[in-house]
Design an enzyme around this catalytic site. Sequence first.
Site, PDB file in Angstrom:
ATOM      1  N   ALA A 161       9.329 -16.863  17.387  1.00 40.36           N
ATOM      2  CA  ALA A 161       8.063 -17.150  16.712  1.00 40.36           C
ATOM      3  C   ALA A 161       8.230 -18.101  15.531  1.00 40.36           C
ATOM      4  O   ALA A 161       7.315 -18.880  15.226  1.00 40.36           O
ATOM      5  CB  ALA A 161       7.414 -15.849  16.249  1.00 40.36           C
ATOM      6  N   THR A 162       9.365 -18.060  14.856  1.00 36.67           N
ATOM      7  CA  THR A 162       9.573 -18.980  13.729  1.00 36.67           C
ATOM      8  C   THR A 162       9.537 -20.426  14.200  1.00 36.67           C
ATOM      9  O   THR A 162       8.879 -21.283  13.599  1.00 36.67           O
ATOM     10  CB  THR A 162      10.903 -18.678  13.018  1.00 36.67           C
ATOM     11  OG1 THR A 162      10.816 -17.406  12.368  1.00 36.67           O
ATOM     12  CG2 THR A 162      11.218 -19.740  11.966  1.00 36.67           C
ATOM     13  N   ASN A 241       2.238  -8.759   9.516  1.00 37.59           N
ATOM     14  CA  ASN A 241       3.507  -8.077   9.752  1.00 37.59           C
ATOM     15  C   ASN A 241       3.829  -7.020   8.711  1.00 37.59           C
ATOM     16  O   ASN A 241       4.685  -6.162   8.948  1.00 37.59           O
ATOM     17  CB  ASN A 241       4.646  -9.100   9.797  1.00 37.59           C
ATOM     18  CG  ASN A 241       4.719  -9.938   8.537  1.00 37.59           C
ATOM     19  OD1 ASN A 241       3.791 -10.661   8.203  1.00 37.59           O
ATOM     20  ND2 ASN A 241       5.834  -9.837   7.822  1.00 37.59           N
ATOM     21  N   SER A 290       9.556 -12.505  21.575  1.00 36.81           N
ATOM     22  CA  SER A 290      10.035 -11.568  22.598  1.00 36.81           C
ATOM     23  C   SER A 290      10.491 -10.244  22.008  1.00 36.81           C
ATOM     24  O   SER A 290      10.163  -9.175  22.527  1.00 36.81           O
ATOM     25  CB  SER A 290      11.190 -12.210  23.376  1.00 36.81           C
ATOM     26  OG  SER A 290      11.856 -11.269  24.184  1.00 36.81           O
ATOM     27  N   HIS A 291      11.241 -10.299  20.914  1.00 39.01           N
ATOM     28  CA  HIS A 291      11.860  -9.059  20.428  1.00 39.01           C
ATOM     29  C   HIS A 291      10.879  -8.133  19.716  1.00 39.01           C
ATOM     30  O   HIS A 291      11.252  -7.040  19.286  1.00 39.01           O
ATOM     31  CB  HIS A 291      13.070  -9.366  19.529  1.00 39.01           C
ATOM     32  CG  HIS A 291      12.733  -9.885  18.169  1.00 39.01           C
ATOM     33  ND1 HIS A 291      12.768  -9.094  17.047  1.00 39.01           N
ATOM     34  CD2 HIS A 291      12.382 -11.118  17.752  1.00 39.01           C
ATOM     35  CE1 HIS A 291      12.451  -9.820  15.987  1.00 39.01           C
ATOM     36  NE2 HIS A 291      12.210 -11.054  16.386  1.00 39.01           N
ATOM     37  N   CYS A 414       9.185  -9.237   0.336  1.00 44.30           N
ATOM     38  CA  CYS A 414       8.768 -10.056   1.476  1.00 44.30           C
ATOM     39  C   CYS A 414       9.960 -10.395   2.352  1.00 44.30           C
ATOM     40  O   CYS A 414       9.801 -10.699   3.526  1.00 44.30           O
ATOM     41  CB  CYS A 414       8.079 -11.323   0.991  1.00 44.30           C
ATOM     42  SG  CYS A 414       9.030 -12.274  -0.190  1.00 44.30           S
TER      43      CYS A 414
END
EC number: 2.8.1.7
Length: 490
Positions: A161-162, A241, A290-291, A414
């Site tokens: 995602a990053t 998140n 995915s993870h 964070c």
Amino acid sequence: MLRQVLRRSLSDSRRPLRSVGSISCSARASGIGMRAYSSQIFKEGMQLETHTDIQSAAREQAQERMGSEALASNNSVLKHAYQESVDHGTRPIYLDMQATTPTDPRVVDTMLKFYTGLYGNPHSNTHSYGWETSQEVEKARKNVADVIKADPKEIIFTSGATESNNMALKGVARFYKKRKNHIITTRTEHKCVLEAARSMKDEGFDVTFLNVNEDGLVSLEELEQAIRPETSLVSVMSVNNEIGVVQPIKEIGAICRRHKVFFHSDAAQAYGKIPIDVDEMNIDLLSISSHKIYGPKGIGALYVRRRPRVRMEPLLSGGGQERGFRSGTLPPPLVVGLGHAAKLMVEEYEYDSAHVRRLSDRLLKGLLSIEQTTLNGSADHRYPGCVNVSFAFVEGESLLMALRDIALSSGSACTSASLEPSYVLHAIGRDDALAHSSIRFGIGRFTTEAEVDYVIKAITERVEFLRELSPLWEMYKDGIDLNTIEWSGH
């Protein structure tokens, strides 16, 4: 039920570990079990072992380094927790699902053949080795697309995602920079989105960071007012998140479509967990991890709309794979793992959703029964698998140290290396004290009711213990209004 067997195998924190030389996925079968997979038959009573000698050595070092301090404590609760988690070699209960999820054994099983027989390069189109892996990659692409009701041709595989977030923000902004140089995002986005947006400012782009309200929700009116003729992209995450807040994605998409602005959403915490229809929600780009869905690490995807077409400047130069957006050889084992994890998210969506909600309600009810505790973020617009609670008069880091038998994350940072209060909690109006006292609890597919009950009991006991050490708690119990005290600095 197979999923009950998997849940017991992956999350039974009371099971002692056996040291093995390498990671093993062995099943000991007893009783009855009927469902077979390509390289293993999972039966009732199986146990999955996923530790290594390195973990055993690290545990022994931790025992030597911290054992004397922990055992010297007069508090029986903390000592008991330490002894169970270190001395007796049991794994902590895992409730950090927003950081990562355990890989589903069915996903691992699907991946294994791509490390042995099916090892062809999927981009080699002159022989059967490449054909067969390419065929499996395209099956995985379809599985990933089906979750969000997209066309498989709109799925671009990435490293996670990053990378997807960076590709979306930087790629779109740079392609349209001659005509449009304005980007809109929010102050509560994931770090990679915020840093990507800030890097665009360094390149001369104008970036608007929208505030959120005390529930963590963006104002649709403020968003629409912030859009200009030169705005090229709006980026708002689907599920936060840290606090699990679900943004009004469909409404945001409608605003962006009306103003002919591309809309990107970071869906790392939402993909497969809440309903997403990219056409109905007018989403143009969507990041996938995915993870976070019980798949392997190191693989993700970016949905890129084809009609109307979204154009991007690629971050990587090379062979032009993935529609020219992302050059480089794809890793078939990881791609297939992501594809199978996505397939399972669709097949087990109803069960997983009900399971997570039931345990979340149970956990939240238990935690909020503790005096002076607060749920962070919206109670109504929230993904149930993410529970963020502040425990007043308790340092979050101290509580985490007292909870060595439970794997959690503190809402006070964070990033794990930072001691600064969470920027997300600051954005919703929490002061430093409450931000530092926050803990995030993540519930997933393999979390059990027994684990939730254990966590409630452990949190209650250890919060009480730590508060007894706090002079502020004593003053509060004596009826002193702490807001009226003028503190002097030295």
